[in-house]
Write a protein that holds these residues in place. Structure first.
Motif, short mmCIF file in Angstrom:
data_model
loop_
_atom_site.label_atom_id
_atom_site.label_comp_id
_atom_site.label_asym_id
_atom_site.label_seq_id
_atom_site.Cartn_x
_atom_site.Cartn_y
_atom_site.Cartn_z
N PHE A 100 0.89 -1.17 0.00
CA PHE A 100 0.00 0.00 0.00
C PHE A 100 0.91 1.21 0.00
O PHE A 100 1.53 1.53 1.02
CB PHE A 100 -0.91 0.00 1.23
N PHE A 101 1.03 1.82 -1.17
CA PHE A 101 2.01 2.88 -1.35
C PHE A 101 1.30 4.21 -1.56
O PHE A 101 0.41 4.30 -2.41
CB PHE A 101 2.89 2.56 -2.55
N SER A 102 1.67 5.22 -0.80
CA SER A 102 1.02 6.53 -0.96
C SER A 102 1.97 7.53 -1.57
O SER A 102 3.17 7.52 -1.26
CB SER A 102 0.53 7.06 0.38
N THR B 247 -1.95 6.99 7.90
CA THR B 247 -2.79 5.93 8.46
C THR B 247 -2.76 4.66 7.63
O THR B 247 -2.77 3.57 8.18
CB THR B 247 -4.28 6.34 8.53
N MET B 248 -2.79 4.80 6.31
CA MET B 248 -3.07 3.61 5.50
C MET B 248 -1.83 2.93 4.93
O MET B 248 -1.88 1.75 4.62
CB MET B 248 -3.99 4.00 4.35
N SER B 249 -0.76 3.67 4.75
CA SER B 249 0.30 3.17 3.86
C SER B 249 1.31 2.26 4.52
O SER B 249 1.58 2.37 5.72
CB SER B 249 1.07 4.36 3.28
N ASP B 250 1.87 1.36 3.70
CA ASP B 250 3.08 0.65 4.10
C ASP B 250 4.28 1.57 3.93
O ASP B 250 5.17 1.60 4.76
CB ASP B 250 3.27 -0.60 3.23
N GLY C 264 9.64 6.34 2.45
CA GLY C 264 9.90 5.42 3.55
C GLY C 264 8.63 5.07 4.28
O GLY C 264 7.54 5.46 3.87
N LYS C 265 8.77 4.31 5.35
CA LYS C 265 7.62 3.94 6.16
C LYS C 265 7.04 5.21 6.79
O LYS C 265 7.77 6.18 7.02
CB LYS C 265 8.07 2.98 7.28
N PRO C 266 5.73 5.20 7.08
CA PRO C 266 5.11 6.41 7.65
C PRO C 266 5.86 6.90 8.89
O PRO C 266 6.11 8.10 9.03
CB PRO C 266 3.70 5.94 8.01
N GLU C 267 6.26 5.97 9.78
CA GLU C 267 6.96 6.37 10.99
C GLU C 267 8.26 7.10 10.64
O GLU C 267 8.59 8.13 11.23
CB GLU C 267 7.36 5.17 11.86
#
Lengths: 347, 285
Positions: A36-38, A204-207, A221-224
């Motif tokens: 799930f890529f944003s 919220t949604m993305s990998d 990168g990752k949301p975090e």
């Protein structure tokens, strides 16, 4: 998501100019199968143009688009195994909901009976079973959005492209759809490429998230990672609110040259006198926002800082306007922003 | 003035009457009145000796129209011409309007709309006579086809061509307006779902355009059905309803019979409009 597997999407040196204006200025990106890529960015940052080049609606000025290892740069949209959920949903107004969902299958000559079964399944998946005979005009915005989703999903594409699909929905519905989209994506195992200008949505949604700035990727990168360790002041400012210190303020606070960012919720605010340590300042503004209150503080060392504190005490503010306060934070929460990322990027 | 304003504000019906009385008067007296006179006089006859109108109810005119072969032929020919003109206009207008609305740049679109509209400012007669020159014996059309007498000359063919030319803008404009309202994303969505251009055109563009095509066809069909000038200028010996009416008003001096013939296109148009209405196309206009 191992290195050996072919990525679902690979973009290499992707560029697109519109009449001399460069909308996309060199994108290199790999999106893994089932991810799930944003693509997050302000309007005009090129994220939608990249999506449209993956779908085949725009031809790149330079660079290549690969889907599942196959070069599709010059192929028409109908020759690509991707489907799109459009921002305005683009439902065919003269067809019923069922006919809309069946359209892709019909074009691909799926037999009538199988077509009907699959379309009904897709409608059930988006909780619209029994709505097949309606016309799009008879549906609400949220329902139309889900029809658009079903119409794309029913074709079982390898990649689903979503162009700000939740933009037209009200907040409550949007949050509900975020959860549903994530669940649908997990269940179907399809790669989602999600374009949005809403940072909450992306986080919220993305990998993984790619932050776009002026036709380039500022950080991926990752949301975090994107939130906690912004790679540039642009990312720090666009993804969430951030306090960026530079110049004399940075020198005074951190005794070093450079730019530093601290997230507002990581800062502890105490009234002057209650604490000895911390950076002194004066409260300029108190903004009550339900679960949290935002304090705008003018530092004695110069610069303005936003502090967010949860309202655990009946919403009674920690400090009033013009009150002297002290701010403190952990060294771990200070992110040093790499020196002028922009100049290297524009070289 | 203020007193009148507030009085009218308190009496919305009076306000409505003030707004609509003039157009209603026009509609009832000038428009429906003329139609009523036409209908009534269609049942009168002309005294063969004196040439005076006999204002007594008689079905003689309609009996003539229904029994004499020539009038049935003229009616069918007129409907055929109107249908052919409409079909030609649709075939030419759809790609042209599509180019204007979806392909051309914003600036050239502007010029194309002007180019479509300017012929409407030129006199109908001038345009028809221009075509008369084109179709003349030994004229440009003949030359193009290899010499005098090689072209179609004046007749039914030339009539259909000239009428199609004259009414084309009335078909292009509603289709263009319909296509402008059609979002590009619908075309992209169709391609995205696997459809090639032809399929998208048949399955998405055409069905959405049906109301616009009907709107245009009401113009092209009715204008062709009632035309009597073009057929006189380039029609040769062709007889259509329009010039039969004209001949009965002028040379034959039989106004009642002209009125009776004039009811035919009115009746045909009513049937056509009812059919269009039944198809549901009018609701989508």
């Amino acid at each position: 998501m191992t290195d050996t597997s072919t990525p679902a999407i690979r973009l290499t040196g992707l560029r697109k100019s519109f009449g001399g204006v460069e909308a996309v200025a060199g994108i290199d990106l790999e999106i893994a199968d089932g991810e799930f890529f944003s693509m997050l960015g302000p309007s005009g940052s090129g994220k939608t143009t990249v999506l449209r080049m993956i779908a085949g609606f725009e031809l790149p000025t330079a660079g290549t688009v690969e889907l599942g290892g196959r070069d599709v740069t010059r192929l028409a949209p109908f020759e690509r195994d991707v489907n799109t959920v459009f921002q305005d949903y683009a439902l065919f107004p003269h067809l019923t909901v069922m006919e809309n969902v069946e359209y892709g299958l019909k074009v691909r000559r799926v037999p009538r009976r199988e077509r009907r079964v699959r379309a009904e399944e897709a409608l059930a998946k988006v909780r619209l079973a029994g709505f097949g005979d309606r016309k799009p005009a008879e549906m609400s915005g949220g329902q139309r959005q889900r029809v658009a989703l079903a119409r794309a999903l029913v074709n079982q594409p390898k990649v689903l492209l979503l162009d700000e699909p939740l933009g037209a929905l009200d907040r409550k519905l949007r949050e509900q759809m975020q959860v549903e989209l994530k669940a649908i994506q997990r269940e179907a195992g399809i790669t989602f490429v999600f374009v949005t200008h809403d940072q909450d949505e992306a986080l919220t949604m993305s990998d993984r998230v790619a932050v776009f700035e002026h036709g380039r990727i500022a950080q991926v990168g990752k949301p975090e990672a994107v939130y906690e360790k912004p790679a540039s002041s642009f990312v720090a400012g666009f993804v969430g609110t951030s306090n960026v210190f530079s110049g004399d303020t940075a020198k005074a606070l951190f005794h070093r040259e450079g730019a530093f960012s601290v997230r507002p919720e990581k800062i502890l605010l105490t009234a002057d006198g209650e604490a000895e340590a911390g950076t002194p300042g004066t409260v300029a503004e108190v903004i009550y926002a339900g679960p949290v209150t935002r304090y705008v503080v003018d530092l004695d060392a110069g610069g303005r800082v936003v502090v967010v504190a949860q309202n655990r005490h009946n919403g009674a503010p920690l400090a009033a306007r013009a009150q002297r306060v002290r701010l403190s934070w952990l060294d771990d929460h200070v992110v040093e922003i790499p020196p002028n990322d922009k100049e290297t990027a524009n070289a | 003035m203020t007193a009148l304003g507030s009085y009218l504000h308190r009496h919305p019906r009076l306000r409505l009457a003030g707004l609509l009385s003039a157009p209603l008067l026009w509609l009832v007296v000038a428009y429906l009145g003329a139609l009523a006179v036409l209908l009534v006089s269609a049942f009168w006859t002309v005294n063969g000796f004196t040439g005076e109108t006999v204002r007594e109810f008689s079905l003689a005119n309609f009996r003539t129209i229904l029994t004499e072969e020539v009038y049935r032929a003229v009616t069918l020919r007129s409907i055929g011409v109107a249908a052919a003109v409409t079909a030609i206009c649709v075939v030419v207008a759809v790609p042209m309007a599509f180019f204007m609305a979806k392909v051309a740049s914003a600036r050239s679109r502007h010029w194309l709309v002007i180019a479509i509209l300017t012929p409407l400012w030129a006199s109908y007669l001038v345009k028809a006579y221009a075509w008369r020159i084109l179709f003349a014996n030994g004229g440009p059309v003949d030359t193009l086809l290899g010499g005098p007498g090689r072209g179609p000359g004046y007749g039914l063919f030339a009539t259909v061509v000239v009428l199609s030319y004259l009414w084309l803008p009335y078909m292009i404009l509603p289709i263009y307006a319909g296509l402008e309202r059609l979002p590009d994303s619908l075309l992209e969505a169709s391609a995205d779902l696997g459809a090639r251009a032809g399929r998208t055109f048949r399955a998405i563009v055409l069905p959405i355009l049906v109301p616009a095509v009907f709107a245009g066809s009401i113009f092209t069909f009715s204008l062709s059905l009632g035309d009597y000038i073009t057929v006189q200028i380039v029609g040769g010996k062709t007889q259509l309803l329009g010039n039969v009416v004209y001949a009965n008003i002028g040379a034959a001096n039989n106004l009642p019979f002209a009125a009776a013939i004039a009811t035919i296109p009115v009746l045909v148009m009513v049937i056509y409009l009812v059919a269009v209405r039944r198809s549901g196309a009018l609701e989508q206009l």
